[in-house]
Scaffold this motif. Structure first.
Motif, PDB file in Angstrom:
ATOM      1  N   LYS A  18       0.947  -1.014   0.078  1.00 27.60           N
ATOM      2  CA  LYS A  18       0.186   0.023  -0.043  1.00 27.60           C
ATOM      3  C   LYS A  18       0.741   1.133  -0.116  1.00 27.60           C
ATOM      4  O   LYS A  18       1.592   1.274   0.859  1.00 27.60           O
ATOM      5  N   PRO A  19       0.555   2.341  -0.832  1.00 26.74           N
ATOM      6  CA  PRO A  19       1.544   3.497  -0.949  1.00 26.74           C
ATOM      7  C   PRO A  19       1.555   4.067   0.381  1.00 26.74           C
ATOM      8  O   PRO A  19       2.644   4.602   0.711  1.00 26.74           O
ATOM      9  N   SER A  20       0.532   4.068   1.322  1.00 25.25           N
ATOM     10  CA  SER A  20       0.558   4.527   2.546  1.00 25.25           C
ATOM     11  C   SER A  20       1.415   3.855   3.508  1.00 25.25           C
ATOM     12  O   SER A  20       1.842   4.665   4.533  1.00 25.25           O
ATOM     13  N   SER A  21       1.569   2.583   3.287  1.00 26.30           N
ATOM     14  CA  SER A  21       2.637   1.916   4.065  1.00 26.30           C
ATOM     15  C   SER A  21       4.099   2.029   3.926  1.00 26.30           C
ATOM     16  O   SER A  21       5.012   1.437   4.636  1.00 26.30           O
ATOM     17  N   LEU A  22       4.400   2.653   2.698  1.00 27.08           N
ATOM     18  CA  LEU A  22       5.745   2.805   2.419  1.00 27.08           C
ATOM     19  C   LEU A  22       6.724   3.924   3.224  1.00 27.08           C
ATOM     20  O   LEU A  22       6.208   4.883   3.122  1.00 27.08           O
ATOM     21  N   GLY A  23       7.782   3.413   3.385  1.00 31.95           N
ATOM     22  CA  GLY A  23       8.753   4.418   4.078  1.00 31.95           C
ATOM     23  C   GLY A  23      10.180   4.298   3.555  1.00 31.95           C
ATOM     24  O   GLY A  23      10.416   3.216   3.035  1.00 31.95           O
ATOM     25  N   MET A  24      11.215   5.144   3.991  1.00 28.77           N
ATOM     26  CA  MET A  24      12.468   4.889   3.818  1.00 28.77           C
ATOM     27  C   MET A  24      13.018   4.815   5.136  1.00 28.77           C
ATOM     28  O   MET A  24      12.846   5.499   6.063  1.00 28.77           O
ATOM     29  N   ALA A  25      14.497   3.852   5.075  1.00 21.16           N
ATOM     30  CA  ALA A  25      14.954   3.831   6.301  1.00 21.16           C
ATOM     31  C   ALA A  25      16.435   3.654   5.893  1.00 21.16           C
ATOM     32  O   ALA A  25      16.847   3.067   4.644  1.00 21.16           O
ATOM     33  N   ALA A  26      17.463   3.715   6.897  1.00 23.56           N
ATOM     34  CA  ALA A  26      18.808   3.455   6.798  1.00 23.56           C
ATOM     35  C   ALA A  26      19.595   4.131   5.695  1.00 23.56           C
ATOM     36  O   ALA A  26      20.153   3.173   4.839  1.00 23.56           O
TER      37      ALA A  26
END
Length: 172
Positions: A18-26
């Motif tokens: 889901k686009p709303s569940s995407l995030g960026m890390a590290a």
């Protein structure tokens, strides 16, 4: 990240998220080592920065990596590519293992990725920020070719030796 929904990803994991569940890390710098540099003691420590890598997360963990090109930490970055699969999954596993190692818990390490394209090698590079001689740790990502073992930690000397062996095997 509203533009993500319009992008229509063609990769399996990103398409399913889901686009709303995407995030960026590290976010971490990517360093590249040429085949001509392999086998030269200390060459890894002089590897050229080629860009940045961001892990893309969703509710299930890391699902992909986004790469951007940049020649230094302060230069203009441009999008390069997205990827998912074995190396992305291996990154998540290797990071989880590394977080449990005593030296990582006690010390200060900067995350990086070392890429040796001619040998098909990518490895996490945990750079010792305390400046201890030989304190850097390298963790090859799957899939790896022997003598490298995926997600196993290597010292600088061990990693240089393994890369030199790989180079020798590939030379005619």
């Amino acid at each position: 990240m509203g533009y993500v929904a319009d992008a229509g990803f063609r990769t399996r994991a990103l398409s399913a998220a889901k686009p709303s569940s995407l995030g960026m890390a590290a976010p971490h710098p990517v360093f590249q080592l040429g085949l001509d540099q392999v086998g030269t003691p200390g060459a890894i420590l002089k590897a050229a920065m080629s860009g940045w890598r961001y892990l893309i997360t969703s509710g299930v963990g890391v699902v992909a990596a986004a790469h951007v090109r940049a020649k230094s930490q302060s230069s203009q970055a441009t999008f390069s590519h997205l990827n998912e699969g074995a190396r992305v999954a291996s990154t998540q596993t290797a990071l989880a293992k590394a977080e449990k190692w005593p030296e990582i818990k006690k010390g200060r390490y900067a995350l990086g990725l070392l890429s040796v394209p001619a040998l098909y090698v990518d490895a996490l590079w945990l750079r010792d920020e305390d400046g201890r001689d030989g304190g850097d740790i390298f963790v090859p990502l799957a899939p790896s070719t022997a003598p490298l073992v995926p997600e196993k930690r290597y010292s600088l000397a061990e990693f240089e030796s393994a890369l030199a062996e790989l180079k020798q095997r590939r030379s005619p």
